[in-house]
Motif scaffolding. Structure first.
Motif, PDB file in Angstrom:
ATOM      1  N   GLU A 353       0.839  -1.211   0.000  1.00  0.00           N
ATOM      2  CA  GLU A 353       0.000   0.000   0.000  1.00  0.00           C
ATOM      3  C   GLU A 353       0.867   1.252   0.000  1.00  0.00           C
ATOM      4  O   GLU A 353       0.608   2.213  -0.744  1.00  0.00           O
ATOM      5  CB  GLU A 353      -0.908  -0.010   1.241  1.00  0.00           C
ATOM      6  N   LEU A 354       1.908   1.238   0.788  1.00  0.00           N
ATOM      7  CA  LEU A 354       2.813   2.391   0.869  1.00  0.00           C
ATOM      8  C   LEU A 354       3.552   2.589  -0.447  1.00  0.00           C
ATOM      9  O   LEU A 354       3.668   3.719  -0.944  1.00  0.00           O
ATOM     10  CB  LEU A 354       3.804   2.196   2.018  1.00  0.00           C
ATOM     11  N   LEU A 355       4.050   1.506  -1.024  1.00  0.00           N
ATOM     12  CA  LEU A 355       4.777   1.614  -2.300  1.00  0.00           C
ATOM     13  C   LEU A 355       3.852   2.080  -3.417  1.00  0.00           C
ATOM     14  O   LEU A 355       4.252   2.816  -4.315  1.00  0.00           O
ATOM     15  CB  LEU A 355       5.412   0.277  -2.657  1.00  0.00           C
ATOM     16  N   SER A 356       2.606   1.646  -3.379  1.00  0.00           N
ATOM     17  CA  SER A 356       1.634   2.069  -4.382  1.00  0.00           C
ATOM     18  C   SER A 356       1.400   3.576  -4.291  1.00  0.00           C
ATOM     19  O   SER A 356       1.343   4.270  -5.311  1.00  0.00           O
ATOM     20  CB  SER A 356       0.312   1.309  -4.181  1.00  0.00           C
ATOM     21  N   PHE A 357       1.284   4.068  -3.062  1.00  0.00           N
ATOM     22  CA  PHE A 357       1.121   5.512  -2.871  1.00  0.00           C
ATOM     23  C   PHE A 357       2.327   6.269  -3.421  1.00  0.00           C
ATOM     24  O   PHE A 357       2.184   7.267  -4.132  1.00  0.00           O
ATOM     25  CB  PHE A 357       0.941   5.835  -1.386  1.00  0.00           C
ATOM     26  N   ALA A 358       3.535   5.778  -3.103  1.00  0.00           N
ATOM     27  CA  ALA A 358       4.754   6.459  -3.544  1.00  0.00           C
ATOM     28  C   ALA A 358       4.841   6.507  -5.057  1.00  0.00           C
ATOM     29  O   ALA A 358       5.232   7.527  -5.642  1.00  0.00           O
ATOM     30  CB  ALA A 358       5.975   5.760  -2.951  1.00  0.00           C
ATOM     31  N   LYS A 359       4.450   5.404  -5.705  1.00  0.00           N
ATOM     32  CA  LYS A 359       4.503   5.349  -7.157  1.00  0.00           C
ATOM     33  C   LYS A 359       3.507   6.311  -7.777  1.00  0.00           C
ATOM     34  O   LYS A 359       3.823   7.029  -8.742  1.00  0.00           O
ATOM     35  CB  LYS A 359       4.227   3.925  -7.627  1.00  0.00           C
ATOM     36  N   GLU A 360       2.288   6.326  -7.239  1.00  0.00           N
ATOM     37  CA  GLU A 360       1.233   7.177  -7.799  1.00  0.00           C
ATOM     38  C   GLU A 360       1.468   8.653  -7.510  1.00  0.00           C
ATOM     39  O   GLU A 360       0.926   9.519  -8.205  1.00  0.00           O
ATOM     40  CB  GLU A 360      -0.119   6.743  -7.234  1.00  0.00           C
ATOM     41  N   SER A 361       2.277   8.949  -6.479  1.00  0.00           N
ATOM     42  CA  SER A 361       2.524  10.354  -6.121  1.00  0.00           C
ATOM     43  C   SER A 361       3.302  11.087  -7.209  1.00  0.00           C
ATOM     44  O   SER A 361       3.174  12.299  -7.361  1.00  0.00           O
ATOM     45  CB  SER A 361       3.302  10.429  -4.804  1.00  0.00           C
ATOM     46  N   GLY A 362       4.117  10.348  -7.945  1.00  0.00           N
ATOM     47  CA  GLY A 362       4.917  10.970  -8.999  1.00  0.00           C
ATOM     48  C   GLY A 362       6.108  11.749  -8.479  1.00  0.00           C
ATOM     49  O   GLY A 362       6.818  12.402  -9.258  1.00  0.00           O
ATOM     50  N   ILE A 363       6.360  11.687  -7.190  1.00  0.00           N
ATOM     51  CA  ILE A 363       7.484  12.425  -6.598  1.00  0.00           C
ATOM     52  C   ILE A 363       8.781  11.687  -6.901  1.00  0.00           C
ATOM     53  O   ILE A 363       8.945  10.516  -6.548  1.00  0.00           O
ATOM     54  CB  ILE A 363       7.299  12.567  -5.070  1.00  0.00           C
ATOM     55  N   VAL A 364       9.683  12.362  -7.560  1.00  0.00           N
ATOM     56  CA  VAL A 364      10.933  11.745  -8.002  1.00  0.00           C
ATOM     57  C   VAL A 364      11.737  11.239  -6.806  1.00  0.00           C
ATOM     58  O   VAL A 364      12.010  11.995  -5.866  1.00  0.00           O
ATOM     59  CB  VAL A 364      11.774  12.740  -8.820  1.00  0.00           C
ATOM     60  N   GLY A 365      12.091   9.956  -6.828  1.00  0.00           N
ATOM     61  CA  GLY A 365      12.951   9.383  -5.800  1.00  0.00           C
ATOM     62  C   GLY A 365      12.244   8.784  -4.609  1.00  0.00           C
ATOM     63  O   GLY A 365      12.829   8.001  -3.863  1.00  0.00           O
ATOM     64  N   LEU A 366      10.960   9.151  -4.402  1.00  0.00           N
ATOM     65  CA  LEU A 366      10.264   8.704  -3.194  1.00  0.00           C
ATOM     66  C   LEU A 366      10.084   7.177  -3.181  1.00  0.00           C
ATOM     67  O   LEU A 366      10.367   6.523  -2.172  1.00  0.00           O
ATOM     68  CB  LEU A 366       8.901   9.392  -3.085  1.00  0.00           C
ATOM     69  N   GLU A 367       9.611   6.631  -4.279  1.00  0.00           N
ATOM     70  CA  GLU A 367       9.380   5.181  -4.325  1.00  0.00           C
ATOM     71  C   GLU A 367      10.682   4.421  -4.090  1.00  0.00           C
ATOM     72  O   GLU A 367      10.720   3.444  -3.319  1.00  0.00           O
ATOM     73  CB  GLU A 367       8.779   4.788  -5.672  1.00  0.00           C
ATOM     74  N   LYS A 368      11.754   4.846  -4.734  1.00  0.00           N
ATOM     75  CA  LYS A 368      13.034   4.157  -4.609  1.00  0.00           C
ATOM     76  C   LYS A 368      13.563   4.228  -3.183  1.00  0.00           C
ATOM     77  O   LYS A 368      14.075   3.233  -2.641  1.00  0.00           O
ATOM     78  CB  LYS A 368      14.032   4.776  -5.583  1.00  0.00           C
ATOM     79  N   ASP A 369      13.440   5.397  -2.535  1.00  0.00           N
ATOM     80  CA  ASP A 369      13.945   5.564  -1.171  1.00  0.00           C
ATOM     81  C   ASP A 369      13.135   4.737  -0.173  1.00  0.00           C
ATOM     82  O   ASP A 369      13.702   4.147   0.757  1.00  0.00           O
ATOM     83  CB  ASP A 369      13.910   7.038  -0.767  1.00  0.00           C
ATOM     84  N   ILE A 370      11.829   4.684  -0.366  1.00  0.00           N
ATOM     85  CA  ILE A 370      10.994   3.871   0.525  1.00  0.00           C
ATOM     86  C   ILE A 370      11.300   2.394   0.339  1.00  0.00           C
ATOM     87  O   ILE A 370      11.385   1.626   1.294  1.00  0.00           O
ATOM     88  CB  ILE A 370       9.497   4.163   0.283  1.00  0.00           C
TER      89      ILE A 370
END
Length: 517
Positions: A353-370
């Motif tokens: 759920e958290l990774l899905s949010f990070a991916k959909e946010s479009g914020i550069v680097g957030l998904e990778k860092d999480i």
């Protein structure tokens, strides 16, 4: 492939095959050989098992123990060129030949096969249904091909060319001058983008149909879930061997006992095999081949600080509610103790759920860092040894002198890592890496180096998995790889192969639950 093999090896192969075939009259019925021999030649016998063994012996090939594919051997022509070989024998006038079977998967196709029967009876065109099945069959077929290629390519896959071919021996029929035709044709993945449905094989069997990809023509038969291929026998001949029958073959058999002698000493000391799944068909979660899917390995003492650092890094990119959500999820995933199997399932759902949010946010680097915080490395694996404590107790020297011994009264391995290290050879490719026995009860076989390379090759190559896709029993069924065999050689090397084990009839060297059936 045939024209690239050494002439002396081909001569040896021909001699062994034709010498065996020269005894064919000993296995024929009397009516076949009476009176005029010129008109009553028996068909030369090519025994398929003998053919496979002789092929391996003549061309120094490695046997490929993979069920329900046509890969029987792998041949190394040189350091840059290798071949996967499907070995077959059938009469020169024979029709289509079986090349694969999909027993388990066919159960999923029952509904559409029923539709084909029904709509065929009322005259409706079944082309779309055939196209669906052809695509499903082709995808499964191609996965098996790519998995097998990955095994023979090994770690240096970018520098090694692996081709697949069918090698066939086609004897003449009864009544013809005895000959054996050597045939060769390409063994290619099915070109899914160019599938063309040729229709049902007959009006009485609408669930049996033909299709082509422009390179080969295939036939699927629903009753036995088999895929057949047209070999165009007479068009693929690359060599022709004459067969001369021995005048009195029985004399040969009468004298064979005079040739018996001492056997050549084997380089193999011991083998052991096991099934990757448990007795319920499940692959262990979060460890072994799915180790990458386990909980974070981040040190407990560093987790609070790392969470705070991530929130600070993205505080201007996230709204206050979003920051709170990310912070709460990270604290729950990384700080809460997840002990039971059900709790771990909940952790993984929260993580997804958290990774899905990070991916959909479009914020550069957030998904990778999480991902770095909540996951293990994407290619982290180890090869799990079943019932490891008992295995080591019974075979303490299998991986080296005393490598499988434990500190008294514990499950902790007694020797230091360097004394538990050995050469692990992947028999299909010939690659050798340094590996060692590790973890509690010595349950893990791990590479000392190249951990990421090993994991990438096994997960993405052998098991054909996408990144973060877990290995399941269903995936193993699709690939027809459900087991592992280790071979201990005299030189101290341990050979490893990915194989298929019939759980109803396990091999004698089987360990783990399958050996107890």
């Amino acid at each position: 492939m045939w024209d690239k093999l050494k002439e002396e090896d081909k001569t040896k192969y021909k001699t062994l095959i034709t010498n065996f075939a020269s005894l064919s009259e000993a296995f024929s019925q009397k009516a076949e050989v009476e009176d005029d021999k010129a008109m009553n030649y028996v068909a030369p016998i090519v025994n398929s098992k003998f053919q496979e063994t002789v092929f391996q012996k003549a061309f120094h090939a490695v046997g490929e123990d993979i069920a329900n594919t046509s890969y029987d051997a792998s041949v190394v022509v040189d350091d840059k060129h290798k071949y996967l070989v499907g070995i077959k024998s059938f009469g020169i006038n024979s029709g289509d030949q079986k090349v694969a079977q999909f027993k388990k998967n066919s159960q999923e196709w029952n509904e559409i096969l029923s539709e084909i029967k029904f709509y065929d009876s009322i005259g409706e065109d079944n082309t779309e249904r055939y196209e669906f099945l052809a695509r499903e069959i082709s995808e499964l077929r191609n996965q098996r091909i790519e998995s097998s290629k990955a095994q023979i390519k090994g770690f240096n896959s970018d520098s090694v060319s692996v081709e697949s071919v069918y090698h066939v021996l086609m004897p003449t029929p009864k009544g013809k001058v005895p000959q054996i035709f050597v045939g060769e044709t390409s063994y290619l993945p099915i070109d899914i983008d160019n599938l063309e449905i040729l229709g049902a094989t007959s009006e009485k069997t609408p669930t049996n149909f033909r299709f082509t990809d422009g390179r080969h023509t295939y036939k699927y038969t629903a009753a036995d879930s088999q895929l057949h291929m047209t070999f165009n026998n007479k068009d693929i001949v690359v060599d022709t061997w004459d067969v001369t029958y021995i005048e009195d073959p029985f004399t040969i058999f009468e004298q064979l006992h005079l040739l018996t002698g001492a056997k050549e000493e084997s380089e193999v000391l011991e083998t052991v095999s096991w099934v990757i799944t448990d007795k319920h068909g499940k692959v262990e979660e979060s460890s072994g081949f799915n180790a990458f899917d386990g909980g974070s390995k981040l040190a407990k003492k560093d987790r609070i600080q790392r969470i705070a650092r991530l929130i600070e890094k993205y505080q201007n990119s996230l709204e206050s509610e979003e920051r709170a959500f990310v912070s709460h999820c990270l604290e729950e995933i990384l700080l809460k103790k997840w002990s039971t199997k059900d709790e771990k399932v909940q952790m993984k759902l929260r993580r997804a759920e958290l990774l899905s949010f990070a991916k959909e946010s479009g914020i550069v680097g957030l998904e990778k860092d999480i991902e770095k915080l909540v996951y293990r490395p994407v290619s982290e694996v180890y090869i799990p040894l079943p019932d490891s404590k008992n295995f080591h107790d019974e075979h303490p020297h299998f991986f080296g002198v005393n490598a499988g011994t434990f500190e008294k009264g514990t499950k902790k391995l007694a020797l230091p890592k360097e004394n538990r290290t050995f050469d692990l050879k992947f028999l299909s490719s010939g690659d050798v890496i340094k590996a060692y026995i590790n973890q509690e009860s010595g349950k893990a076989i791990q590479s000392t180096e190249k951990q990421e390379i090993l994991g990438e090759w096994i997960l993405r190559g052998v098991f054909q998995l996408k990144e973060r896709e877990v290995l399941t029993g269903e995936k193993l069924e699709e690939l027809q790889i459900n087991g592992i065999r280790l071979t201990k050689f005299k030189n101290g090397q341990i050979g490893i192969e990915f194989i298929w084990i019939d759980t109803d009839n396990p091999p004698q060297d089987a360990i783990g639950w399958v050996a107890k059936k």
